[in-house]
Design an enzyme around this catalytic site. Structure first.
Site, PDB file in Angstrom:
ATOM      1  N   LYS A 145      34.323  42.440  35.401  1.00  0.00           N
ATOM      2  CA  LYS A 145      33.313  43.126  36.194  1.00  0.00           C
ATOM      3  C   LYS A 145      33.564  42.801  37.668  1.00  0.00           C
ATOM      4  CE  LYS A 145      29.581  40.020  37.048  1.00  0.00           C
ATOM      5  NZ  LYS A 145      28.221  39.624  36.984  1.00  0.00           N
ATOM      6  N   HIS A 175      30.671  39.218  29.627  1.00  0.00           N
ATOM      7  CA  HIS A 175      30.713  37.962  28.884  1.00  0.00           C
ATOM      8  C   HIS A 175      29.398  37.667  28.155  1.00  0.00           C
ATOM      9  CE1 HIS A 175      29.083  36.437  32.703  1.00  0.00           C
ATOM     10  NE2 HIS A 175      28.496  35.539  31.965  1.00  0.00           N
ATOM     11  N   LYS A 179      28.249  35.776  23.974  1.00  0.00           N
ATOM     12  CA  LYS A 179      27.330  34.658  23.713  1.00  0.00           C
ATOM     13  C   LYS A 179      26.873  34.685  22.257  1.00  0.00           C
ATOM     14  CE  LYS A 179      25.646  34.150  28.425  1.00  0.00           C
ATOM     15  NZ  LYS A 179      26.041  32.762  28.666  1.00  0.00           N
ATOM     16  N   HIS A 237      24.836  43.246  32.275  1.00  0.00           N
ATOM     17  CA  HIS A 237      24.340  42.303  31.267  1.00  0.00           C
ATOM     18  C   HIS A 237      23.011  42.734  30.633  1.00  0.00           C
ATOM     19  CE1 HIS A 237      27.511  39.963  32.891  1.00  0.00           C
ATOM     20  NE2 HIS A 237      26.867  39.481  33.923  1.00  0.00           N
ATOM     21  N   LYS A 336      17.711  35.803  41.524  1.00  0.00           N
ATOM     22  CA  LYS A 336      18.227  34.497  41.929  1.00  0.00           C
ATOM     23  C   LYS A 336      17.095  33.664  42.508  1.00  0.00           C
ATOM     24  CE  LYS A 336      23.022  35.668  42.751  1.00  0.00           C
ATOM     25  NZ  LYS A 336      23.574  34.827  41.684  1.00  0.00           N
TER      26      LYS A 336
HETATM   27  P1  NAD Z   1      39.317  34.721  43.586  1.00  0.00           P
HETATM   28  O1  NAD Z   1      39.254  35.280  44.955  1.00  0.00           O
HETATM   29  O2  NAD Z   1      39.013  33.288  43.376  1.00  0.00           O
HETATM   30  O3  NAD Z   1      40.798  34.962  42.996  1.00  0.00           O
HETATM   31  C1  NAD Z   1      41.522  36.119  43.229  1.00  0.00           C
HETATM   32  C2  NAD Z   1      42.917  35.962  42.655  1.00  0.00           C
HETATM   33  O4  NAD Z   1      43.628  37.173  42.886  1.00  0.00           O
HETATM   34  C3  NAD Z   1      43.756  34.841  43.272  1.00  0.00           C
HETATM   35  O5  NAD Z   1      44.531  34.255  42.242  1.00  0.00           O
HETATM   36  C4  NAD Z   1      44.660  35.587  44.241  1.00  0.00           C
HETATM   37  O6  NAD Z   1      45.887  34.929  44.474  1.00  0.00           O
HETATM   38  C5  NAD Z   1      44.883  36.862  43.466  1.00  0.00           C
HETATM   39  N1  NAD Z   1      45.284  37.976  44.333  1.00  0.00           N
HETATM   40  C6  NAD Z   1      44.562  38.552  45.329  1.00  0.00           C
HETATM   41  N2  NAD Z   1      45.303  39.529  45.915  1.00  0.00           N
HETATM   42  C7  NAD Z   1      46.485  39.572  45.272  1.00  0.00           C
HETATM   43  C8  NAD Z   1      47.666  40.365  45.392  1.00  0.00           C
HETATM   44  N3  NAD Z   1      47.775  41.327  46.315  1.00  0.00           N
HETATM   45  N4  NAD Z   1      48.692  40.121  44.558  1.00  0.00           N
HETATM   46  C9  NAD Z   1      48.607  39.155  43.613  1.00  0.00           C
HETATM   47  N5  NAD Z   1      47.522  38.381  43.438  1.00  0.00           N
HETATM   48  C10 NAD Z   1      46.475  38.581  44.256  1.00  0.00           C
HETATM   49  O7  NAD Z   1      38.398  35.654  42.690  1.00  0.00           O
HETATM   50  P2  NAD Z   1      37.666  35.294  41.304  1.00  0.00           P
HETATM   51  O8  NAD Z   1      36.356  34.673  41.608  1.00  0.00           O
HETATM   52  O9  NAD Z   1      38.597  34.594  40.420  1.00  0.00           O
HETATM   53  O10 NAD Z   1      37.338  36.738  40.737  1.00  0.00           O
HETATM   54  C11 NAD Z   1      38.320  37.626  40.229  1.00  0.00           C
HETATM   55  C12 NAD Z   1      37.655  38.836  39.610  1.00  0.00           C
HETATM   56  O11 NAD Z   1      36.826  38.438  38.548  1.00  0.00           O
HETATM   57  C13 NAD Z   1      36.763  39.613  40.567  1.00  0.00           C
HETATM   58  O12 NAD Z   1      36.810  40.967  40.222  1.00  0.00           O
HETATM   59  C14 NAD Z   1      35.378  39.062  40.255  1.00  0.00           C
HETATM   60  O13 NAD Z   1      34.368  39.984  40.571  1.00  0.00           O
HETATM   61  C15 NAD Z   1      35.485  38.845  38.774  1.00  0.00           C
HETATM   62  N6  NAD Z   1      34.575  37.845  38.242  1.00  0.00           N
HETATM   63  C16 NAD Z   1      34.623  36.545  38.680  1.00  0.00           C
HETATM   64  C17 NAD Z   1      33.773  35.607  38.135  1.00  0.00           C
HETATM   65  C18 NAD Z   1      33.831  34.166  38.559  1.00  0.00           C
HETATM   66  O14 NAD Z   1      33.116  33.370  37.938  1.00  0.00           O
HETATM   67  N7  NAD Z   1      34.603  33.770  39.537  1.00  0.00           N
HETATM   68  C19 NAD Z   1      32.852  35.989  37.134  1.00  0.00           C
HETATM   69  C20 NAD Z   1      32.846  37.309  36.707  1.00  0.00           C
HETATM   70  C21 NAD Z   1      33.706  38.217  37.267  1.00  0.00           C
END
Ligand code: NAD
Length: 486
Positions: A145, A175, A179, A237, A336
């Protein structure tokens, strides 16, 4: 039972999601003996890390997000041997040939591409995967998402990914569906004689679904401000929980049978638009307050921007226009900086039709079924019994409580563990189909439009409370109360 040989390619392999959820989940499944020797995890990101550099990242992630007692040296060693890393700038050409040759060495393995990157990258990554011929008969893709910001952008994502992958290869993750309690909702409804005959407007008075967080936006403010509670939590969700609560029994516990029934619920939701949004919805932002005895800042302060009009709380009185549910309100809310972190579905049954007890017996309570998703997963059925003792017929409502931790002596695996294994097994039941996502946006988009059109009031609430008084009024004007007030 072990899953078959696989290559899990995590785009965004150095990101927060990989560190917090994906790597720990795979590690736990490995500990449980579910991963075969021929199971590889291939981290991909644009960071210029070598193999050892990535192993350091993986070790650090596991030591942060896995309990020290579970990080046995043997298990860690076995897990690290599965890990590979390929630096790829997914919008460019470099790195792709290396990824292709690494994958080629896994030949017949199930190939799972996990898009743990910003949704803007879903289209370019899919395109390159197609261009470099990386898709085999056993390939699948997992989309994180958010799936768009509205119907139009969700459609664009689905179109772009759909050019390269078939619908049966696409796993849209929510996710919440991983659950235990959520899956238990289906077990309760469809594996017991007791509930289903009562599961309709004749016997159910109303349903409440709450997803409450006690934290604020923290350092995710920049992202959150472009999204808000409705897009971040309700559209996905909460609406998924609503679907599983309200759907008709599918003819089999099988992906499309379940998803067909969920889709019908989404399509039957009564439209909310500029004519009734003010009556049916409440949006609000948190102000300064106090959570768990600690002073907490307001949203605008957290954000460092005093003009934002993004909601951090939303409450909606939803109705499902079909035979089963006509006239039964579904009160939905999420926010929140609320009093505590809790997610629950509360099914409130109607009062008994005739009371045989006299006034001295005390108040006759209605039955309630409470499904708690977090923090302590479990199910409670509230029933009225006679208070013990010789004092005459006195009635009292007590909970028949089932806490998973207490009953089974183990805490539940994280949702990602279940879902990642389902992807490898090729089971789409707990993943959203494109038409479900589209239908959810079709209901949500007019509400956003109505808020803008009517310039609907942004209520405020103090941090650490259950939200604005308008949300209490939303349910109380129907003569009902939220669970915590009853
Ligand atoms: P983040 O910013 O921590 O990580 C992004 C990743 O993408 C990094 O590994 C970065 O190196 C890589 N990346 C970015 N641009 C790139 C490119 N051009 N080429 C190759 N790699 C590239 O983000 P995150 O928090 O891990 O979130 C990732 C996705 O998951 C998002 O869509 C976010 O909305 C979703 N998401 C995250 C969470 C969470 O708990 N962090 C929960 C649900 C959904």
């Amino acid at each position: 039972i072990q899953v078959s040989a696989f290559d899990l390619v995590v785009f965004g392999g150095t990101g927060d999601l990989a560190a917090r959820k994906l790597l720990p989940a795979m590690f736990q499944r490995d500990r449980a003996g579910q991963l075969p020797d021929e199971g590889r995890i291939i981290g991909v990101s644009r960071r210029a890390l070598g193999h050892d550099g990535y192993l350091d990242f993986v070790k650090k992630s596991l030591s942060t997000y896995v309990k020290a007692s579970e990080l046995e040296p043997e298990a860690l060693k076995r897990f690290l041997a599965r890990v590979h890393f390929v630096p790829v700038d997914v919008t460019g050409e470099s790195g792709w040939p290396e990824l292709a040759s690494l994958l080629a060495s896994g030949n017949e393995a199930v190939r799972c591409f996990y898009f743990a990157v910003s949704p803007d990258l879903f289209a370019p990554i899919s395109e390159r995967i197609g261009q470099f011929g990386l898709i085999t008969d056993h390939s699948r893709v997992v989309l994180e998402k958010p799936l768009g910001k509205n119907g139009e952008s969700a459609h664009a994502v689905n179109e772009a990914v759909g050019k390269v992958f078939n619908e049966h290869q696409i796993y849209r993750i929510d996710h919440y569906l991983g659950k235990e309690t959520v899956q238990n909702l289906m077990a309760l409804r469809f594996a017991n004689r007791l509930f289903e005959p009562l599961w309709n407007s004749t016997h159910i008075d109303h349903v409440q679904i709450t997803v409450a967080e006690d934290i604020g936006v923290g350092d995710r403010g920049g992202y959150y401000d472009t999204s808000g509670a409705m897009r971040d939590m309700l559209q996905n969700h909460i609406m998924q929980l609503l679907c599983l609560t309200a759907m008709e029994p599918p003819d089999a516990f099988e992906a499309d049978a379940v998803r067909d029934e969920k889709l019908k619920v989404l399509k039957a939701l009564k439209r909310i638009d500029e004519r009734n949004a003010e009556h049916m919805t409440v949006r609000a932002q948190y102000r300064a307050g106090s959570v768990g005895g600690q002073p907490s800042a307001g949203y605008l302060e957290d954000l460092g921007n005093d003009t934002s009009s993004t909601e951090t709380f939303v409450a909606i009185r939803a109705e499902i226009a079909n035979w089963r549910w006509a006239g039964v309100p579904f009160y939905l809310r999420t926010g929140k900086r609320l009093t505590k972190r809790t997610s629950e579905i509360v099914v409130n049954f109607r009062p008994i039709s005739h009371n045989i007890f006299d006034a001295t017996a005390g108040r006759l309570s209605q039955n309630r079924l409470i499904l708690r998703l977090q923090p302590d997963e479990g199910v409670t059925l509230e029933v009225t019994i006679k208070d013990p003792g010789p004092g005459g017929m006195r009635l009292r409502r007590i909970p028949l409580d089932m806490s998973f931790v207490e009953t089974f002596g183990v805490s539940n695996p994280d949702a990602y563990e279940r879902l990642l294994m389902d992807v490898i097994r090729g089971n789409q039941t707990l993943f959203m189909r494109a038409d479900e996502v589209a239908a959810a946006w079709q209901w949500v988009d007019p509400i956003h439009a109505a808020w803008a059109h009517n310039d609907q009031r942004m209520h405020t609430y103090a941090g650490g409370t259950w939200g604005p008084s308008a949300a209490i009024a939303l349910i109380e004007r129907d003569g009902r109360t939220w669970l915590e007030d009853s």
